[in-house]
Write a protein that holds these residues in place. Structure first.
Motif, mmCIF file in Angstrom:
data_model
loop_
_atom_site.group_PDB
_atom_site.id
_atom_site.type_symbol
_atom_site.label_atom_id
_atom_site.label_comp_id
_atom_site.label_asym_id
_atom_site.label_seq_id
_atom_site.Cartn_x
_atom_site.Cartn_y
_atom_site.Cartn_z
ATOM 1 N N ALA A 133 0.843 -1.207 0.000
ATOM 2 C CA ALA A 133 0.000 0.000 0.000
ATOM 3 C C ALA A 133 0.873 1.251 0.000
ATOM 4 N N ALA A 134 1.939 1.231 0.781
ATOM 5 C CA ALA A 134 2.850 2.382 0.829
ATOM 6 C C ALA A 134 3.560 2.553 -0.512
ATOM 7 N N PHE A 135 3.925 1.469 -1.120
ATOM 8 C CA PHE A 135 4.602 1.503 -2.412
ATOM 9 C C PHE A 135 3.694 2.105 -3.482
ATOM 10 N N ARG A 136 2.408 1.743 -3.429
ATOM 11 C CA ARG A 136 1.438 2.264 -4.408
ATOM 12 C C ARG A 136 1.353 3.782 -4.353
ATOM 13 N N GLU A 137 1.466 4.341 -3.149
ATOM 14 C CA GLU A 137 1.367 5.788 -2.981
ATOM 15 C C GLU A 137 2.517 6.519 -3.662
ATOM 16 N N MET A 138 3.634 5.842 -3.834
ATOM 17 C CA MET A 138 4.814 6.469 -4.421
ATOM 18 C C MET A 138 4.828 6.393 -5.941
ATOM 19 N N ILE A 139 3.948 5.610 -6.521
ATOM 20 C CA ILE A 139 3.932 5.437 -7.972
ATOM 21 C C ILE A 139 3.258 6.645 -8.622
ATOM 22 N N ASP A 140 3.945 7.179 -9.611
ATOM 23 C CA ASP A 140 3.388 8.286 -10.380
ATOM 24 C C ASP A 140 2.728 7.696 -11.622
ATOM 25 N N VAL A 141 1.425 7.802 -11.686
ATOM 26 C CA VAL A 141 0.673 7.200 -12.790
ATOM 27 C C VAL A 141 0.045 8.305 -13.621
ATOM 28 N N ASP A 142 0.194 8.185 -14.943
ATOM 29 C CA ASP A 142 -0.440 9.188 -15.783
ATOM 30 C C ASP A 142 -1.951 8.929 -15.821
ATOM 31 N N GLU A 143 -2.676 9.946 -16.168
ATOM 32 C CA GLU A 143 -4.144 9.936 -16.119
ATOM 33 C C GLU A 143 -4.752 8.779 -16.916
ATOM 34 N N SER A 144 -4.157 8.414 -18.035
ATOM 35 C CA SER A 144 -4.716 7.366 -18.890
ATOM 36 C C SER A 144 -4.677 5.982 -18.226
ATOM 37 N N ARG A 145 -3.792 5.779 -17.267
ATOM 38 C CA ARG A 145 -3.658 4.474 -16.598
ATOM 39 C C ARG A 145 -4.310 4.461 -15.208
ATOM 40 N N MET A 146 -4.817 5.605 -14.747
ATOM 41 C CA MET A 146 -5.342 5.723 -13.385
ATOM 42 C C MET A 146 -6.500 4.760 -13.119
ATOM 43 N N ASN A 147 -7.428 4.607 -14.070
ATOM 44 C CA ASN A 147 -8.560 3.701 -13.863
ATOM 45 C C ASN A 147 -8.082 2.259 -13.672
ATOM 46 N N PHE A 148 -7.113 1.871 -14.475
ATOM 47 C CA PHE A 148 -6.571 0.511 -14.350
ATOM 48 C C PHE A 148 -5.882 0.328 -13.000
ATOM 49 N N VAL A 149 -5.063 1.278 -12.600
ATOM 50 C CA VAL A 149 -4.348 1.201 -11.320
ATOM 51 C C VAL A 149 -5.344 1.155 -10.164
ATOM 52 N N ASN A 150 -6.388 1.958 -10.233
ATOM 53 C CA ASN A 150 -7.412 1.948 -9.184
ATOM 54 C C ASN A 150 -8.129 0.600 -9.121
ATOM 55 N N PHE A 151 -8.441 0.057 -10.276
ATOM 56 C CA PHE A 151 -9.087 -1.254 -10.336
ATOM 57 C C PHE A 151 -8.211 -2.313 -9.676
ATOM 58 N N MET A 152 -6.938 -2.352 -10.069
ATOM 59 C CA MET A 152 -6.025 -3.347 -9.517
ATOM 60 C C MET A 152 -5.818 -3.142 -8.014
ATOM 61 N N SER A 153 -5.729 -1.901 -7.589
ATOM 62 C CA SER A 153 -5.576 -1.596 -6.165
ATOM 63 C C SER A 153 -6.786 -2.095 -5.380
ATOM 64 N N ASP A 154 -7.965 -1.825 -5.900
ATOM 65 C CA ASP A 154 -9.189 -2.283 -5.223
ATOM 66 C C ASP A 154 -9.234 -3.808 -5.139
ATOM 67 N N TYR A 155 -8.871 -4.447 -6.237
ATOM 68 C CA TYR A 155 -8.878 -5.919 -6.271
ATOM 69 C C TYR A 155 -7.918 -6.487 -5.223
ATOM 70 N N PHE A 156 -6.676 -6.030 -5.239
ATOM 71 C CA PHE A 156 -5.684 -6.590 -4.319
ATOM 72 C C PHE A 156 -5.956 -6.204 -2.866
ATOM 73 N N ASP A 157 -6.505 -5.014 -2.628
ATOM 74 C CA ASP A 157 -6.898 -4.642 -1.267
ATOM 75 C C ASP A 157 -7.992 -5.579 -0.757
ATOM 76 N N SER A 158 -8.974 -5.826 -1.601
ATOM 77 C CA SER A 158 -10.080 -6.713 -1.230
ATOM 78 C C SER A 158 -9.576 -8.128 -0.952
ATOM 79 N N LYS A 159 -8.702 -8.607 -1.804
ATOM 80 C CA LYS A 159 -8.139 -9.949 -1.628
ATOM 81 C C LYS A 159 -7.324 -10.032 -0.332
ATOM 82 N N ALA A 160 -6.521 -9.015 -0.056
ATOM 83 C CA ALA A 160 -5.707 -8.994 1.164
ATOM 84 C C ALA A 160 -6.586 -8.925 2.409
ATOM 85 N N GLU A 161 -7.632 -8.113 2.367
ATOM 86 C CA GLU A 161 -8.560 -8.019 3.497
ATOM 87 C C GLU A 161 -9.261 -9.355 3.729
ATOM 88 N N HIS A 162 -9.675 -9.984 2.654
ATOM 89 C CA HIS A 162 -10.346 -11.285 2.739
ATOM 90 C C HIS A 162 -9.423 -12.324 3.380
#
Length: 179
Positions: A133-162
């Motif tokens: 999670a801390a590493f994700r905060e340091m990644i600079d993502v351009d606007e065109s990839r933000m939706n994908f990064v958010n999707f993947m972040s949500d998926y992996f957060d959900s999986k980790a919480e589960h």
């Protein structure tokens, strides 16, 4: 490893032969199908356990017009090795789904030791999750990839919480004697 734990735990209960163990595993719920356990895989593990000196043939039943049945028993070495295999299964498992056979054989191990293994696993899981999670905060993502990064972040957060939830739930149920 889980198949070998299953075999050893059943042989502690009494001498048996491979086909009967597979039949027991398939009734009333076909766990053998869920685990992809074929007769050839089961026989392979019986052979491997025999080579390790953990089980031995104690009887051969001969019936007319039927193949011989080899009846197996667990050896003293097998009795000593079973808890080690169960602890190892808990240590190596990445998810509760991989611990099922270990949970079914808790009677052969020290539950407090299993709880310690799972608490350590949970701690490492949370540390890894926080690091990512801390590493994700340091990644600079351009606007065109933000939706994908958010999707993947949500998926992996959900999986980790589960995963964390079910490890915690497993620990609690073991402590309460509900498993």
């Amino acid at each position: 490893m889980a198949i070998q734990i299953y075999i050893l735990s059943k042989l502690i209960e009494g001498n048996n032969y491979p086909y009967e163990l597979k039949r027991q595993l398939s009734e009333p719920i076909p766990f053998d199908e869920f685990a992809g356990l074929t007769e050839s895989k089961l026989y392979y593990h019986f052979e491997a356990l025999t080579k390790q000196g953990l089980i031995e043939v104690v009887e051969v039943i001969r019936e007319e017009h039927r193949p011989d049945k080899q009846v197996f028993a667990i050896t003293e070495k097998g009795r000593k090795e079973l808890p080690k295999k169960i602890y190892s299964l808990f240590e190596k498992s990445k998810a509760v789904s991989e611990m099922i056979i270990g949970l079914a054989t808790l009677d052969y191990v020290d539950r407090d030791k299993v709880v310690l293994i799972l608490e350590e696993k949970l701690q490492k899981h949370k540390e890894r999750w926080n690091h990512m999670a801390a590493f994700r905060e340091m990644i600079d993502v351009d606007e065109s990839r933000m939706n994908f990064v958010n999707f993947m972040s949500d998926y992996f957060d959900s999986k980790a919480e589960h995963t964390a939830h079910w490890i915690e739930e497993t620990i609690e149920r073991i402590k309460q004697g509900k498993i």
